[in-house]
Scaffold this motif. Structure first.
Motif, PDB file in Angstrom:
ATOM      1  N   PRO A  34       0.818  -1.208   0.000  1.00 13.14           N
ATOM      2  CA  PRO A  34       0.000   0.000   0.000  1.00 13.14           C
ATOM      3  C   PRO A  34       0.853   1.259   0.000  1.00 13.14           C
ATOM      4  N   SER A  35       0.313   2.316  -0.563  1.00 17.49           N
ATOM      5  CA  SER A  35       1.020   3.592  -0.608  1.00 17.49           C
ATOM      6  C   SER A  35       1.220   4.138   0.798  1.00 17.49           C
ATOM      7  N   GLN A  36       2.396   4.698   1.057  1.00 15.98           N
ATOM      8  CA  GLN A  36       2.713   5.308   2.344  1.00 15.98           C
ATOM      9  C   GLN A  36       2.549   6.829   2.313  1.00 15.98           C
ATOM     10  N   LEU A  37       2.149   7.367   1.158  1.00 16.38           N
ATOM     11  CA  LEU A  37       1.989   8.814   1.023  1.00 16.38           C
ATOM     12  C   LEU A  37       0.611   9.260   1.486  1.00 16.38           C
ATOM     13  N   ARG A  38       0.582  10.401   2.150  1.00 13.02           N
ATOM     14  CA  ARG A  38      -0.683  11.012   2.564  1.00 13.02           C
ATOM     15  C   ARG A  38      -0.705  12.436   2.006  1.00 13.02           C
ATOM     16  N   LEU A  39      -1.609  12.678   1.049  1.00 11.94           N
ATOM     17  CA  LEU A  39      -1.689  13.963   0.365  1.00 11.94           C
ATOM     18  C   LEU A  39      -2.864  14.775   0.893  1.00 11.94           C
ATOM     19  N   ASN A 115       8.425   8.966   8.609  1.00 12.15           N
ATOM     20  CA  ASN A 115       7.727  10.166   9.068  1.00 12.15           C
ATOM     21  C   ASN A 115       8.315  11.430   8.439  1.00 12.15           C
ATOM     22  N   PHE A 116       8.267  11.455   7.130  1.00 12.48           N
ATOM     23  CA  PHE A 116       8.908  12.506   6.344  1.00 12.48           C
ATOM     24  C   PHE A 116       7.843  13.412   5.749  1.00 12.48           C
ATOM     25  N   ALA A 127       4.833  11.070   4.576  1.00 10.96           N
ATOM     26  CA  ALA A 127       5.042   9.653   4.288  1.00 10.96           C
ATOM     27  C   ALA A 127       5.475   8.956   5.566  1.00 10.96           C
ATOM     28  N   SER A 128       4.769   7.887   5.927  1.00 14.12           N
ATOM     29  CA  SER A 128       5.165   7.134   7.109  1.00 14.12           C
ATOM     30  C   SER A 128       6.460   6.381   6.864  1.00 14.12           C
TER      31      SER A 128
END
Length: 321
Positions: A34-39, A115-116, A127-128
């Motif tokens: 799964p994607s780790q990006l949160r937009l 956690n970037f 991003a986790s």
């Protein structure tokens, strides 16, 4: 006769085993997490830059990115062949030395950035966990505020469940949560596949139905295809350019020729000026291509002067003439 039947039966069973094994291998090799990006849910439109590889002026498509606490604008190469966004280890180390862990947090085991937070254009995202790769060196020209410093790759996790609009004529990169109403009127939407965050565009090459993988990171070539298709497309008496490409430490030979063929997506026809096939690929890669049903690979070069729209949530696309 009985011996012949046994041989044929054994060969058939072997093909079944190879086919099943090839399918499982292909599925496992290309499956992604799964994607780790949160937009943030807001539209984004930002100009992109082209970077040359020396021979091709449209080889790399660069998207501006900024990091917390750092005034310099960096760039990520937009690569639809990568299902993950990644950052380059040496560049991050250089930035961390200058601006500290508030800008670049510690990289766990030298491989994962945790956690970037950063911004693509004006769009904040977090991003986790993101992979970090040892690609390139850490040199950054801090004195030149206009220097083009590429610090990573923007993958298709960034456009998952989004609508991507690539306006090649105006060099604009746009991302929306919903299909823009101004684009929806009067265009033909076609189905495409976005399995494992890889883009497969159904279309026609010289009238033959096929599927092309859209890989914006392979834009040095207008169309990569198999040898038999390449021979069919080759213009009479056209010269063949030979180049040697390093692929993960292995030398692959690329043969490129002029063609008068065309690609067709719905009602839109796009001329194919060059076609390329590769020699030296491993048997495994050849089998993977065969099992995927892939007819070839294309990048940005085919769509120059047009607009490509990809709705990854509903798996619809359009090429605007």
């Amino acid at each position: 006769m009985k011996l012949l039947k046994r041989i044929l039966l054994s060969f058939l069973l072997l093909l079944v085993v190879i086919s099943a094994g090839g399918y499982v291998y292909f599925k496992n090799k290309f499956e992604v997490g799964p994607s780790q990006l949160r937009l943030v849910s807001q539209p984004l439109t930002v100009p992109f830059l082209w970077k040359s590889n020396g021979a091709e002026p449209h080889a790399f498509q660069l998207i501006p990115v900024t990091l917390h606490g750092c005034p310099k604008t960096f760039y990520l190469q937009f690569d639809t062949g990568s299902p993950y966004t990644i950052f380059y280890q040496a560049k991050l180390e250089t930035i961390e030395k200058k601006y500290g862990p508030a800008t670049v947090p510690q990289v766990a085991n030298g491989q994962v950035l945790q956690n970037f937070s950063f911004q693509v254009g004006s769009l904040p995202l977090t991003a986790s966990a993101l992979p970090v790769k040892a690609i390139g060196d850490g040199a950054i020209d801090w004195a030149d505020t206009t220097s083009i410093e590429v610090i990573g790759t923007l993958g298709t996790d960034f456009i998952q469940d989004k609508v991507l609009v690539l306006d090649y004529k105006k060099s604009l990169f746009s991302v929306y949560d919903q299909f823009p109403p101004n684009l929806a009127r009067g265009i033909q939407l076609l189905d495409f596949q976005f399995n494992s965050r890889r883009i497969l565009l159904p279309g026609q090459i010289n009238g033959k139905e096929t599927a092309l993988m859209f890989d914006s990171g392979s834009s040095a070539y207008e169309l990569l295809t198999d040898k038999s298709t390449w021979l069919e497309m080759q213009s009479p008496h056209s010269p063949v350019d030979t180049a040697y490409v390093n692929s993960w430490g292995k030398t692959i030979t690329a043969f490129t020729t002029t063609t008068t063929a065309e690609a067709r997506f719905g009602q839109v026809r796009l001329p194919l000026r060059k076609a390329t096939y590769l020699e030296g690929m491993s048997l495994v890669n050849q089998l993977l291509t065969a099992f995927s049903g892939l007819g070839g690979m294309t990048g940005n070069k085919l769509f120059l002067g047009h607009t490509l729209v990809l709705d990854t949530r509903h798996q619809k696309f359009a090429v605007l003439p």
